[in-house]
Write an enzyme that holds these catalytic residues in place. Structure first.
Site, PDB file in Angstrom:
ATOM      1  N   GLU A 163       0.836  -1.194   0.000  1.00 20.14           N
ATOM      2  CA  GLU A 163       0.000   0.000   0.000  1.00 20.14           C
ATOM      3  C   GLU A 163       0.876   1.251   0.000  1.00 20.14           C
ATOM      4  OE1 GLU A 163      -3.658  -1.736   2.737  1.00 20.14           O
ATOM      5  OE2 GLU A 163      -2.002  -0.657   3.684  1.00 20.14           O
ATOM      6  N   GLU A 202      -8.728  -0.719   7.196  1.00 24.15           N
ATOM      7  CA  GLU A 202      -9.259  -2.071   7.337  1.00 24.15           C
ATOM      8  C   GLU A 202     -10.388  -2.057   8.355  1.00 24.15           C
ATOM      9  OE1 GLU A 202      -6.269  -4.655   8.860  1.00 24.15           O
ATOM     10  OE2 GLU A 202      -6.092  -3.604  10.762  1.00 24.15           O
ATOM     11  N   ASN A 219     -11.596  -4.409  11.603  1.00 19.74           N
ATOM     12  CA  ASN A 219     -11.357  -5.529  12.505  1.00 19.74           C
ATOM     13  C   ASN A 219     -12.695  -5.996  13.052  1.00 19.74           C
ATOM     14  OD1 ASN A 219      -8.448  -6.190  12.896  1.00 19.74           O
ATOM     15  ND2 ASN A 219      -8.334  -3.997  13.261  1.00 19.74           N
ATOM     16  N   ARG A 221     -13.996  -7.457  15.510  1.00 17.86           N
ATOM     17  CA  ARG A 221     -13.917  -7.858  16.918  1.00 17.86           C
ATOM     18  C   ARG A 221     -13.764  -6.611  17.764  1.00 17.86           C
ATOM     19  NH1 ARG A 221      -8.551  -6.936  17.883  1.00 17.86           N
ATOM     20  NH2 ARG A 221      -7.126  -7.157  16.111  1.00 17.86           N
TER      21      ARG A 221
END
Length: 560
Positions: A40, A127, A129, A131
């Site tokens: 990236e 991103e 996650n 959780r």
């Protein structure tokens, strides 16, 4: 792969791309069984900002607030804040983008959508996650919601409660990750037994706060063994207060006073970050630590360490007197006629030192000195560091490499009299009391208490500025085996994953010799000088303990 935000490599030149990709692949494959690597664009001066979302089976997705997570080392967060200091317009866009991401995949449960915020306000998706994150307590304290309970309710098919759908924040929370690692050595993980773990002023553990205070989420207690098989994080300490400044000051104060003995931690670094003017001014981004080397300086200044060594020597002597089978009530080193001073050898931050002191017949400090330890041949040992010499007249001279010249008084009497000389440095020191676990010194009328915790030969001293760990050395040391010149030792237990050179190869300083894996990370072992590799005793796959010889490199002049 950026799972855990650990397995990243920054590459600025094409020449380093191949090894960076290979190393990231190995770490990811070892940890997750998948060596996929994503490439990236790197954003300079970006802030890491994330949004906590929750979704239920009825299609509701709600944003519970943002978190600032820009203070990082090795691309892993060590300081987290909520609700973060961002403009309201940017906050709205962050919330909208996070909710849109959740709705796009019909998300159910707790999730964290992470973004990179550029200086001009642009938002880049990183991103999601799926959780709860390590830093979820700051959101809990600011919203009053129990996110673990909320996650279980949603998983059981319950709808999101109104308090979550229309979450409101109150006050400000700051969290730090207390890790077993040495920032001065490239954040090298540390191992050992945590002989004492005590944080003052904690109001709650793993729970909410009903008023401003401290929350501790800890995975360790006194006596816990810190090994190499898990992440280096020991605990999370979180402060909640009405304002960001109050929360940061409360957190820094508690950390500075904490007793953390037996394992090296990043405590001093965290305190200096929280107390830095740039942090207070929210002049932060993911490159903060790279730009501020001053936060890596220990809390106890080098010119104050002699007082900690004096306290350690007095406490050790008090402990021996307390255990004496006869005449335990006499002051340590008591003589009817003044004679030679008592001598304690300690290994400290600047190397071996000798603490020389003499108590008068009333037990008051008559003279004291801290100087580099003397070698067996009588010459001064090759150690740079502060030296404090005192005499019966009360004058003392402070000198040392990099500390400048100064003066300090050290003569004291039972009535508290002392003297100083011109030039600054350490002022007149008077012994107020000395016990095995606590020494009180009066310095120019200001009393300072030094808490002392002895474990074997280790002496942990917690004082007004911070903490210093010393090792009391035996008066008559046993001979030890001499290592070959040029030996490179394992800094911690681990596994040698790769050996990059062979015996007989000529190397230059900085060349990669082998790779050691411990605590989920790879640690490169580099050639310290130009020379020739003459020995590689550990093959790839070999397990090593701390202090094991990994390689021997003869300097170039010794290979001709």
């Amino acid at each position: 792969r950026r799972l855990g935000e650990v397995y990243k490599r920054q590459v600025r030149e094409a020449a380093g791309l191949a090894e960076a990709v290979a190393s990231a692949r190995r770490e990811a494959a070892a940890a997750f069984g998948d060596g996929t690597v994503f490439i990236e664009r790197y954003v300079e001066h970006g802030r890491h900002v994330e949004v906590q979302i929750f979704g239920d089976i009825f299609g509701t997705v709600a944003a519970l607030g943002a978190r600032e997570c820009s203070i990082q080392r090795r691309h892993q967060k060590i300081v987290e804040e909520a609700p973060g200091v961002v403009p309201s317009e940017v906050r709205e866009r962050l919330h909208e983008a996070a909710v849109a991401a959740g709705r796009a995949v019909d998300y159910v449960g707790a999730g964290t959508v992470e973004f990179l915020l550029t200086p001009d306000g642009a938002i880049h998706f990183l991103e999601m996650n799926t959780r709860l994150q390590v830093e979820h307590p700051v959101t809990e304290l600011c919203t009053g919601l129990d996110l673990v309970r909320l996650q279980l309710l949603v998983a059981d098919g319950e709808p999101l409660p109104e308090a979550a759908v229309f979450a409101r924040t109150s006050g400000y929370a700051v969290e730090v990750r207390l890790c077993a690692e040495d920032p001065a050595e490239g954040f090298r993980p540390a191992t050992g037994v945590l002989h004492r773990f005590a944080v003052p002023g904690v109001s709650a553990e793993f729970g909410g706060l009903d008023r401003a205070g401290l929350r501790l989420d800890s995975g360790v207690v006194d006596g816990s063994a810190v090994g190499v098989h898990y992440d280096s994080m020991l605990a999370k300490l979180i402060a909640w207060a009405p304002t960001r400044g109050e929360a940061a000051r409360s957190l820094a104060g508690a950390l500075a006073r904490a007793e953390l003995h037996g394992v090296t931690t990043n405590r001093d670094l965290l305190v200096r970050v929280l107390r830095s003017p740039e942090f207070a001014a929210v002049e932060i981004d993911t490159g903060f630590l790279d730009r501020h080397p001053e936060v890596f300086v220990p809390l106890v200044p080098s010119d104050r360490v002699p007082l900690y060594t004096l306290a350690a020597a007095l406490a050790c002597a008090a402990a021996r007197r307390a255990d004496a089978p006869v005449l335990a009530g006499l002051p340590s080193g008591w003589r009817n006629v003044p004679a030679y001073p008592q001598v304690t050898r300690l290994l400290g931050p600047a190397g071996e030192v000798e603490v020389r002191y003499r108590l008068d017949r009333a037990g008051a400090l008559a003279e004291w000195a801290v100087r580099p330890a003397t070698a067996p041949n009588g010459d001064g040992a090759a150690h740079d560091g502060p030296r404090i010499d005192s005499s019966d007249s009360g004058g003392a001279t402070l000198a040392g490499s990099g500390t400048g010249a100064g003066s300090a008084g050290s003569a004291g009497s039972a009535t508290g009299a002392g003297s100083t000389t011109d030039g600054g440095g350490i002022a007149a020191v008077v012994l107020v009391s000395a016990a095995p676990d606590r020494v009180v010194l009066d310095e120019a009328g200001v009393r300072g208490a030094y808490r002392v915790h002895r474990v074997g030969s280790a002496v942990h001293v917690d004082g007004p500025e911070g903490s210093v760990t010393l090792t009391e050395l035996p008066r008559f040391p046993e001979p030890t085996a001499e290592l070959p010149a040029g030996s490179l030792l394992a800094p911690l237990p681990g596994t040698v994953t790769r050996v990059h050179v062979e015996a007989g190869r000529r190397v230059t300083a900085g060349d990669l010799l082998l790779t050691l894996e411990a605590m989920k990370l790879e640690h490169p072992v580099l050639a310290p000088v130009d020379g020739t590799v003459v020995e590689l005793p550990v093959p790839a796959g070999g397990q090593v303990e701390t202090g094991a010889v990994l390689a021997v490199v003869n300097p170039l002049e010794d290979t001709r």
